[in-house]
Design a protein around this motif. Structure first.
Motif, PDB file in Angstrom:
ATOM      1  N   GLN A   1      -4.892   2.638   6.729  1.00 45.51           N
ATOM      2  CA  GLN A   1      -5.335   2.086   5.448  1.00 45.51           C
ATOM      3  C   GLN A   1      -5.228   0.564   5.449  1.00 45.51           C
ATOM      4  OE1 GLN A   1      -2.962   4.249   2.575  1.00 45.51           O
ATOM      5  NE2 GLN A   1      -4.173   6.107   2.806  1.00 45.51           N
TER       6      GLN A   1
ATOM      7  N   ARG B   1       0.854  -1.182   0.000  1.00 48.64           N
ATOM      8  CA  ARG B   1       0.000   0.000   0.000  1.00 48.64           C
ATOM      9  C   ARG B   1       0.893   1.236   0.000  1.00 48.64           C
ATOM     10  NH1 ARG B   1      -5.599   1.161   0.937  1.00 48.64           N
ATOM     11  NH2 ARG B   1      -5.770   3.374   0.438  1.00 48.64           N
ATOM     12  N   ASN B   2       0.751   2.096  -0.992  1.00 50.91           N
ATOM     13  CA  ASN B   2       1.603   3.282  -1.132  1.00 50.91           C
ATOM     14  C   ASN B   2       3.080   2.871  -1.124  1.00 50.91           C
ATOM     15  OD1 ASN B   2      -0.731   4.844  -1.268  1.00 50.91           O
ATOM     16  ND2 ASN B   2      -0.777   5.170   0.945  1.00 50.91           N
TER      17      ASN B   2
ATOM     18  N   SER C   1      -0.235   4.707   6.238  1.00 45.11           N
ATOM     19  CA  SER C   1      -0.592   3.688   5.245  1.00 45.11           C
ATOM     20  C   SER C   1      -0.751   2.330   5.916  1.00 45.11           C
ATOM     21  CB  SER C   1       0.482   3.607   4.159  1.00 45.11           C
ATOM     22  OG  SER C   1       0.583   4.821   3.436  1.00 45.11           O
TER      23      SER C   1
ATOM     24  N   GLY D   1       5.195   5.979   6.059  1.00 46.80           N
ATOM     25  CA  GLY D   1       4.270   4.895   5.758  1.00 46.80           C
ATOM     26  C   GLY D   1       3.464   4.412   6.937  1.00 46.80           C
TER      27      GLY D   1
ATOM     28  N   THR E   1      -5.668  -2.338  -1.153  1.00 47.00           N
ATOM     29  CA  THR E   1      -4.593  -2.810  -0.272  1.00 47.00           C
ATOM     30  C   THR E   1      -4.356  -4.284  -0.529  1.00 47.00           C
ATOM     31  OG1 THR E   1      -5.099  -1.211   1.477  1.00 47.00           O
ATOM     32  CG2 THR E   1      -3.910  -3.198   2.114  1.00 47.00           C
TER      33      THR E   1
END
Length: 378
Positions: free
Chosen positions: A68, A36-37, A64, A61, A99
């Motif tokens: 997320q 994710r990201n 994230s 992060g 995700t």
């Protein structure tokens, strides 16, 4: 003087839980293969029944991972929507990306998922603290039980500004009217008919202990605690709001006037009113941002109470005093963007503070040393 925000473990050893290797957890919620990201194949483990602080520099992060990936993966596996305790998202907002990852263990220790974020509790002046927390329902029942209301045959609905019979017909119970401005955004102004009270004159003839329903909405939480001291159904949510440092807010304060931090604490107060049966995973993103140290202490007291009731709290956090009092720390980094996205260190605060690769470690170590020094002073 610095105060340690951790909890004392009375189950086995009587010391701070953050320093106790035996009493720290009843299990682990383990995630693996998270993408994710800037997270690329990351694995992370969150101790159940504990308070976990996720740290790292901006862009590393951590959000994230927590706000997320953790929410998405647990929400999908529980088979029901994430309980955000919030209004629906704007349909015009850009949909978040997917995700990738999986839960490899510990989900049986989570029965419910709650995200307590800083999004508004409402998007118009009609939404306010009293209606969102539910305490206004009990207040309206008190007014409906007064002799004057019974004589007029007013039920509890009469004292709602969302019902046509009792509200001001000019502003339809909002207390404000929208003023259109040429070439500029519209603004809200107090209603010229009810002067912001929201109600029709007939409704305001009914009083409870000398207060009209509009007077109640004008009370601060602190004053309302005194006014409703003998009404447990109203006092309980008020006391939680006061304990979270929101005693200065008015019960009828529009949602549009609340800061993100205030909205987040109102959501938490609403959750704290519910019976705690354990097994709930609470996720918060930087809950202490903008708070005075006194309010941080109040917030952490409530979060620690959730953990003591058998729940799990995971929070993204920058305040080292809060991190030092956590049961478990996950440090994400080491840098930002492509230089981050990995779990640099994980463990009790004293362990993470000794990790050389962590950019958080020096500051956490400094805080732990200051707490130890303060604790050794007579």
């Amino acid at each position: 003087m610095r105060a340690n925000l951790g909890r004392i473990c009375g189950r086995r050893c009587g010391q701070l839980r953050a320093n106790c290797p035996l009493c720290i957890t009843s299990g682990w919620l383990r995630l693996a293969g998270i993408v994710r990201n800037n997270l690329r194949g990351v694995s992370a483990a969150f101790p159940l029944g504990c308070l976990t602080a996720v740290t790292g520099i901006s862009g590393s992060g951590k959000s994230s991972l927590v706000s997320q990936a953790l929410l998405d993966l647990v929400g999908d596996r529980l088979g029901r929507p994430i309980d955000t305790n919030d209004e629906p998202e704007d349909p015009l907002d850009e949909a978040p990306g997917p995700t990738e990852g999986r839960i490899v263990g510990g989900l049986d220790g989570v029965r419910r998922l709650v995200q307590v974020d800083q999004k508004p509790i409402g998007r118009t002046p009609r939404s306010n603290l009293a209606t969102y927390t539910g305490l206004f329902d009990a207040v309206r029942k008190l007014f409906a039980a007064t002799p004057e209301a019974l004589r007029r045959r007013y039920d509890a609905g009469r004292f709602s500004f969302n019902v046509a019979e009792g509200r001001c017909p000019a502003c339809e119970g909002e207390g404000f009217v929208s003023v259109e401005l040429l070439f500029m955004p519209s603004v809200y102004a107090p209603c010229p008919t009810c002067h912001g009270s929201r109600y029709a004159p007939e409704t305001l003839t009914v009083t409870w202990n000398g207060l009209t329903i509009a007077d109640v909405l004008g009370l601060t939480v602190e004053r309302a605690c005194a006014a409703f001291a003998d009404e447990p159904s109203v006092l309980r949510p008020l006391a939680v709001l006061r304990d979270l440092g929101l005693g200065y807010l008015r019960l009828g304060q529009p949602a549009t006037e609340l800061s993100g931090g205030e909205a987040q604490r109102i959501k938490l107060a609403t959750e704290l009113q519910r019976g705690q049966r354990g097994g709930t995973l609470y996720v918060l993103d930087e809950p202490t941002t903008g708070l005075h140290p006194t309010d941080v202490d109040r917030l952490m007291l409530q979060l620690n109470g959730l953990v003591d009731a058998g729940n799990t709290v995971v929070m993204v956090e920058h305040d080292m005093r809060v991190v030092a009092g956590a049961d478990h720390v996950i440090d994400v980094g080491p840098g930002a963007g492509s230089l981050g996205g990995t779990v640099v260190a994980a463990g009790r605060p004293v362990i993470v503070a000794q990790t050389r690769a962590s950019r958080t470690a020096p500051y956490l170590r400094e805080e732990l040393e200051a707490l130890a020094k303060a604790g050794s002073q007579p």
